[in-house]
Write a protein that holds these residues in place. Structure first.
Motif, PDB file in Angstrom:
ATOM      1  N   LEU A 156       0.815  -1.211   0.000  1.00 44.44           N
ATOM      2  CA  LEU A 156       0.000   0.000   0.000  1.00 44.44           C
ATOM      3  C   LEU A 156       0.851   1.264   0.000  1.00 44.44           C
ATOM      4  N   GLY A 157       2.143   1.139   0.277  1.00 46.49           N
ATOM      5  CA  GLY A 157       3.061   2.265   0.194  1.00 46.49           C
ATOM      6  C   GLY A 157       2.663   3.437   1.075  1.00 46.49           C
ATOM      7  N   CYS A 158       2.703   4.631   0.491  1.00 50.46           N
ATOM      8  CA  CYS A 158       2.380   5.839   1.251  1.00 50.46           C
ATOM      9  C   CYS A 158       0.879   6.105   1.291  1.00 50.46           C
ATOM     10  N   GLY A 159       0.073   5.234   0.647  1.00 48.28           N
ATOM     11  CA  GLY A 159      -1.373   5.422   0.642  1.00 48.28           C
ATOM     12  C   GLY A 159      -1.990   5.550   2.025  1.00 48.28           C
ATOM     13  N   PRO A 160      -1.637   4.675   2.990  1.00 47.21           N
ATOM     14  CA  PRO A 160      -2.227   4.799   4.332  1.00 47.21           C
ATOM     15  C   PRO A 160      -1.951   6.157   4.986  1.00 47.21           C
ATOM     16  N   LEU A 161      -0.703   6.650   4.886  1.00 44.99           N
ATOM     17  CA  LEU A 161      -0.421   7.955   5.479  1.00 44.99           C
ATOM     18  C   LEU A 161      -1.168   9.061   4.751  1.00 44.99           C
ATOM     19  N   GLN A 162      -1.283   8.972   3.443  1.00 48.22           N
ATOM     20  CA  GLN A 162      -2.065   9.970   2.709  1.00 48.22           C
ATOM     21  C   GLN A 162      -3.507   9.998   3.212  1.00 48.22           C
ATOM     22  N   ALA A 163      -4.069   8.814   3.490  1.00 47.07           N
ATOM     23  CA  ALA A 163      -5.432   8.755   4.013  1.00 47.07           C
ATOM     24  C   ALA A 163      -5.507   9.354   5.413  1.00 47.07           C
ATOM     25  N   VAL A 164      -4.521   9.036   6.251  1.00 51.58           N
ATOM     26  CA  VAL A 164      -4.489   9.589   7.617  1.00 51.58           C
ATOM     27  C   VAL A 164      -4.401  11.108   7.574  1.00 51.58           C
ATOM     28  N   LEU A 165      -3.578  11.650   6.688  1.00 54.33           N
ATOM     29  CA  LEU A 165      -3.447  13.109   6.582  1.00 54.33           C
ATOM     30  C   LEU A 165      -4.741  13.739   6.083  1.00 54.33           C
ATOM     31  N   GLY A 166      -5.457  13.011   5.215  1.00 51.95           N
ATOM     32  CA  GLY A 166      -6.753  13.516   4.768  1.00 51.95           C
ATOM     33  C   GLY A 166      -7.745  13.613   5.915  1.00 51.95           C
ATOM     34  N   VAL A 167      -7.749  12.594   6.785  1.00 55.67           N
ATOM     35  CA  VAL A 167      -8.632  12.630   7.969  1.00 55.67           C
ATOM     36  C   VAL A 167      -8.213  13.762   8.892  1.00 55.67           C
ATOM     37  N   LEU A 168      -6.907  13.938   9.093  1.00 49.56           N
ATOM     38  CA  LEU A 168      -6.434  15.036   9.942  1.00 49.56           C
ATOM     39  C   LEU A 168      -6.878  16.384   9.385  1.00 49.56           C
ATOM     40  N   GLY A 169      -6.849  16.519   8.071  1.00 51.15           N
ATOM     41  CA  GLY A 169      -7.298  17.767   7.462  1.00 51.15           C
ATOM     42  C   GLY A 169      -8.760  18.054   7.766  1.00 51.15           C
ATOM     43  N   ARG A 170      -9.602  17.007   7.746  1.00 55.95           N
ATOM     44  CA  ARG A 170     -11.012  17.200   8.070  1.00 55.95           C
ATOM     45  C   ARG A 170     -11.199  17.567   9.534  1.00 55.95           C
ATOM     46  N   ILE A 171     -10.432  16.943  10.412  1.00 55.53           N
ATOM     47  CA  ILE A 171     -10.520  17.273  11.832  1.00 55.53           C
ATOM     48  C   ILE A 171     -10.135  18.735  12.056  1.00 55.53           C
ATOM     49  N   ALA A 172      -9.060  19.166  11.410  1.00 52.53           N
ATOM     50  CA  ALA A 172      -8.616  20.550  11.567  1.00 52.53           C
ATOM     51  C   ALA A 172      -9.654  21.527  11.044  1.00 52.53           C
ATOM     52  N   THR A 173     -10.271  21.188   9.919  1.00 54.94           N
ATOM     53  CA  THR A 173     -11.297  22.061   9.353  1.00 54.94           C
ATOM     54  C   THR A 173     -12.479  22.193  10.312  1.00 54.94           C
ATOM     55  N   GLU A 174     -12.907  21.058  10.874  1.00 50.27           N
ATOM     56  CA  GLU A 174     -14.031  21.103  11.811  1.00 50.27           C
ATOM     57  C   GLU A 174     -13.708  21.953  13.033  1.00 50.27           C
ATOM     58  N   ALA A 175     -12.451  21.919  13.466  1.00 45.17           N
ATOM     59  CA  ALA A 175     -12.068  22.661  14.663  1.00 45.17           C
ATOM     60  C   ALA A 175     -11.852  24.149  14.391  1.00 45.17           C
ATOM     61  N   LEU A 176     -11.425  24.489  13.175  1.00 44.86           N
ATOM     62  CA  LEU A 176     -10.966  25.848  12.901  1.00 44.86           C
ATOM     63  C   LEU A 176     -11.881  26.672  12.010  1.00 44.86           C
ATOM     64  N   ASP A 177     -12.703  25.999  11.210  1.00 40.68           N
ATOM     65  CA  ASP A 177     -13.552  26.713  10.264  1.00 40.68           C
ATOM     66  C   ASP A 177     -14.826  27.183  10.969  1.00 40.68           C
ATOM     67  N   MET A 237     -11.221   8.396  16.715  1.00 36.90           N
ATOM     68  CA  MET A 237     -10.125   8.312  17.681  1.00 36.90           C
ATOM     69  C   MET A 237     -10.152   7.008  18.478  1.00 36.90           C
ATOM     70  N   LEU A 238      -8.955   6.485  18.751  1.00 32.86           N
ATOM     71  CA  LEU A 238      -8.791   5.326  19.618  1.00 32.86           C
ATOM     72  C   LEU A 238      -8.600   5.800  21.056  1.00 32.86           C
ATOM     73  N   PRO A 239      -9.063   5.048  22.043  1.00 26.34           N
ATOM     74  CA  PRO A 239      -8.849   5.426  23.443  1.00 26.34           C
ATOM     75  C   PRO A 239      -7.363   5.453  23.783  1.00 26.34           C
ATOM     76  N   ALA A 240      -6.970   6.395  24.641  1.00 27.39           N
ATOM     77  CA  ALA A 240      -5.554   6.530  24.999  1.00 27.39           C
ATOM     78  C   ALA A 240      -5.009   5.248  25.626  1.00 27.39           C
ATOM     79  N   GLY A 241      -5.818   4.617  26.470  1.00 24.56           N
ATOM     80  CA  GLY A 241      -5.363   3.388  27.100  1.00 24.56           C
ATOM     81  C   GLY A 241      -5.095   2.287  26.102  1.00 24.56           C
ATOM     82  N   GLU A 242      -5.903   2.244  25.059  1.00 20.86           N
ATOM     83  CA  GLU A 242      -5.721   1.237  24.012  1.00 20.86           C
ATOM     84  C   GLU A 242      -4.423   1.468  23.255  1.00 20.86           C
ATOM     85  N   ILE A 243      -4.091   2.738  23.035  1.00 17.98           N
ATOM     86  CA  ILE A 243      -2.836   3.061  22.354  1.00 17.98           C
ATOM     87  C   ILE A 243      -1.650   2.754  23.258  1.00 17.98           C
ATOM     88  N   ASN A 244      -1.726   3.116  24.538  1.00 15.52           N
ATOM     89  CA  ASN A 244      -0.654   2.806  25.468  1.00 15.52           C
ATOM     90  C   ASN A 244      -0.359   1.314  25.508  1.00 15.52           C
TER      91      ASN A 244
END
Length: 283
Positions: A233-254, A269-276
């Motif tokens: 999948l190469g850089c595709g997953p990160l491109q998708a993650v950055l796209g989601v981040l862009g939407r989150i930023a827009t919702e917060a700032l627009d 979002m995943l729970p912090a405990g799950e990530i830890n």
């Protein structure tokens, strides 16, 4: 740093993954957290994305990140991963075969099971590098470790060519040369024709790797039926993650959307405990 026996075990596992009943699917990671998320989802191996790693470290793709930062990022991934790790080293991050060997020695020492190494475009030109350069590097790398998985990539599909038949013949010629030099797999990003994938798989006695990190990529079973043994999948997953981040930023700032709440962030979002829990205290 892993013991020799542990490294050999991971390398052997990685080889076997290319000859199983199903193709090896690599959801490529760019840092330790993404590697653990991918592994938790059931990945049998972790591949790095050179573009994704460079972007995450603040560099453009194309061997622009310092080799020390590449190694540091790979060391963090190898430290947390329990499955085999293969590293994309582009053209080798060095002007000489010895420099490439030094880089790969460091990767082997940290526990990597394999690499991608490409012929690529000659710096400052739009010309594909002569295959002899990569053949020399593959031969030297083969001497470092007899089982280390060398996935030879050719960029024939990234250089302008108005004759698809001639391009395919050049791809086939290079694939055979890299196989003779000691490669364990052949990677042709940009090759999307199922007929060409099938032809290459029949003509080269090595696992064929295809790229599926784009919007029109066929399904895994379709690529497998065409002969692909490895799907990246190469850089595709990160491109998708950055796209989601862009939407989150827009919702917060627009001003026009933020009153609707943080819907994208809350829904993804995943729970912090799950990530830890992805990172044991002993890691």
């Amino acid at each position: 740093m892993q013991t020799h026996d542990a490294r050999q075990q991971q390398t052997d596992i990685f080889h076997r993954l290319h000859s199983g009943p199903e193709p090896l699917v690599l959801v490529n990671a760019w840092d330790a957290a993404s590697a653990r998320i991918v592994e938790r989802a059931g990945a049998r191996a972790i591949g790095t994305t050179s573009a994704g790693m460079a972007w995450s470290l603040g560099y453009a793709d194309g061997e622009r990140m310092p080799v020390g930062e590449l190694l540091a990022a790979c060391a963090r991934i190898c430290r947390v991963a329990s499955v085999p790790v293969t590293v994309d080293i582009e053209r080798g991050f060095g002007d000489s075969t010895q420099a490439v060997c030094d880089l790969v020695c460091a990767l082997i020492d940290m526990g990597a099971a394999g690499i991608n190494i490409e012929d690529g475009v000659l710096p400052g030109t739009r010309q594909l590098a002569p295959p002899e350069i990569l053949c020399e590097r593959i031969g030297a790398l083969r001497q470092l470790d007899a089982r280390f998985f060398i996935n030879a990539r050719t960029d024939t599909h990234f250089v302008a060519n108005d004759d698809p038949a001639a391009r395919y013949q050049d791809t086939l010629r290079r694939a055979r040369l890299y196989a003779s030099a000691g490669a364990d797999g052949i990677f042709v990003p940009g090759m999307t024709s199922l007929e060409e994938i099938a032809g290459l798989a029949d003509a080269v006695a090595l696992p064929v790797n295809v790229y599926a990190g784009h919007t029109k990529a066929p399904a895994v079973d379709v690529l497998a039926n065409a002969g692909a043994r490895r799907i990246s999948l190469g850089c595709g997953p990160l491109q998708a993650v950055l796209g989601v981040l862009g939407r989150i930023a827009t919702e917060a700032l627009d001003d026009k959307t933020h009153n609707a709440g943080f819907r994208t962030m809350s829904g993804e979002m995943l729970p912090a405990g799950e990530i830890n829990a992805l990172f044991p205290a002993t890691a």
